[in-house]
Write a protein that holds these residues in place. Structure first.
Motif, short mmCIF file in Angstrom:
data_model
loop_
_atom_site.label_atom_id
_atom_site.label_comp_id
_atom_site.label_asym_id
_atom_site.label_seq_id
_atom_site.Cartn_x
_atom_site.Cartn_y
_atom_site.Cartn_z
N LYS A 82 0.84 -1.20 0.00
CA LYS A 82 0.00 0.00 0.00
C LYS A 82 0.87 1.26 0.00
O LYS A 82 1.91 1.30 0.66
CB LYS A 82 -0.92 0.01 1.23
N ASN A 83 0.41 2.27 -0.76
CA ASN A 83 1.13 3.54 -0.75
C ASN A 83 0.72 4.37 0.48
O ASN A 83 -0.04 3.90 1.32
CB ASN A 83 0.91 4.30 -2.06
N GLU A 84 1.20 5.60 0.54
CA GLU A 84 0.94 6.44 1.72
C GLU A 84 -0.55 6.71 1.93
O GLU A 84 -1.00 6.97 3.04
CB GLU A 84 1.70 7.76 1.60
N GLU A 85 -1.31 6.68 0.83
CA GLU A 85 -2.76 6.91 0.93
C GLU A 85 -3.52 5.64 1.28
O GLU A 85 -4.75 5.64 1.38
CB GLU A 85 -3.32 7.48 -0.40
#
Length: 356
Positions: free
Chosen positions: A178-181
């Motif tokens: 997962k990315n930062e969002e």
């Protein structure tokens, strides 16, 4: 990744790739995968198949929705193994390729003689253009000798035979993080199994199999340590196996360390179960890693666990981070009074030690 690198392959087919939405054996997909493997063999590749699905196939035959107890699972596996092999035999018969059933348990890998016998058998089958089909021997396996899941079994098989590539067919397109969002994204390439990667893998959770993404990461660690590439791809999409071999970016590719461990070192690293840990000081760590020395008692700080002489133990630094494994000449009881002492014999000879 040029295709010439990948001459010996292990292909693991997960339960999700062999099961239809009703929980029954998906013969259409089984035959399609078999045809793709047959094409590779006709191109001169050597392919070992590691298959899940025996319990699913047996449960369907016995009318059990989801076997819960160990005897139920073993009975389903016994019935399903025969059914599964019959389907593979029929699928490969179309390409005049014979199949062979290989049932393994951990003790077949942990015992050096049996390990060599298994490797010699697989090598001979491949030479004779036979498709070896490997599964864990669920009907007799108990906890002490269970490998536990077919991802790790596939990786151990790849290490045993000295394969160039392990391909794991599953029901997702690869490994996701997962990315930062918090939005998941497909990771095309992994060169190191970090804590972040392990955390993203989560916990084993699959309706039909015994693994999940965490066991695939464990398999990747085994492969990367042994100098073997590994790919996770979607087992439902036709043509992806060939695309991996051609170097196309599909799924997730795990890039190994540059050199292959020689066969005995591979067995030491992953064939045996660790029975304890020896923690060493920086001087001993340097002597082992940089100078290829044997481990002596003088460099030992602490011994954890109870183990006999001849056991496989983990060797860790002062922070208890594992950096090597080896076969100990002493039991834990014999070793405790020798900690930090000069003049005692070798604890682990360098020929029985592998740096990870």
């Amino acid at each position: 990744m040029p295709s010439k690198k990948f001459n010996t392959l292990v292909i693991k087919i997960g339960s999700s790739s062999l099961t239809d939405p009703q929980g029954k054996l998906d013969l259409k997909n089984l035959r399609r995968i078999a045809s793709e493997i047959a094409e590779l063999i006709q191109q001169g590749k050597k392919v070992i198949l590691v298959t899940s699905g025996a319990i699913v196939a047996g449960s369907e035959k016995l009318g059990i929705t989801k076997p819960k107890t160990i005897p139920e699972k073993q009975a389903a596996a016994a019935v399903g193994q025969a059914r599964l092999m019959r389907q593979y035999e029929k699928a490969f018969e179309e390409f005049t390729l014979p199949v062979a059933q290989i049932l393994l348990t951990r003790d077949a890998i942990a015992d050096r003689e049996r390990y060599l016998n298994a490797r010699n058998c697989l090598t001979t089958l491949l030479k004779e253009m036979v498709v070896p089909i490997v599964n864990e021997n669920d009907t007799v396996a108990v906890e002490e000798i269970k490998i536990g899941d077919n991802d790790n079994l596939a990786a151990l098989t790849a290490s045993l035979i000295g394969a160039d590539l392990l391909i794991i067919l599953t029901d997702v397109d690869g490994f996701y993080m997962k990315n930062e969002e918090g939005i998941p994204y497909l990771v095309p390439e992994i060169k190191k199994i970090t804590e972040e990667v392990k955390e993203a893998a989560g916990h084993p959770s699959t309706q039909l199999g015994t693994g999940g993404m965490i066991t695939k990461i464990q398999a990747a660690e085994i492969c990367m340590d042994a100098g073997i590439y590994m790919a996770i791809i979607n087992g439902r999409n036709p043509g992806l196996i060939s695309k991996v071999l051609e170097g196309e970016k599909v799924g997730t590719i795990f890039i190994p360390k540059t050199t292959k461990l020689e066969a005995r070192k591979r067995w030491l690293a992953h064939g045996l179960k660790k029975e304890g840990t020896i923690i060493v000081d920086p001087g001993a760590e340097s002597a082992l890693i940089k100078h290829g020395k044997s481990l002596l008692p003088v460099g030992i700080l602490k011994v954890k666990g109870k183990f006999p002489a001849g056991a496989l133990v983990s060797i860790a630094d002062e922070d208890e981070k594992e950096f090597a494994r080896g076969l100990t000449n002493y039991s834990s009881d014999e070793l405790l009074p020798l900690i930090g002492k000069k003049g005692a014999g070798e604890v682990i000879h360098r020929d029985n030690l592998v740096i990870l």
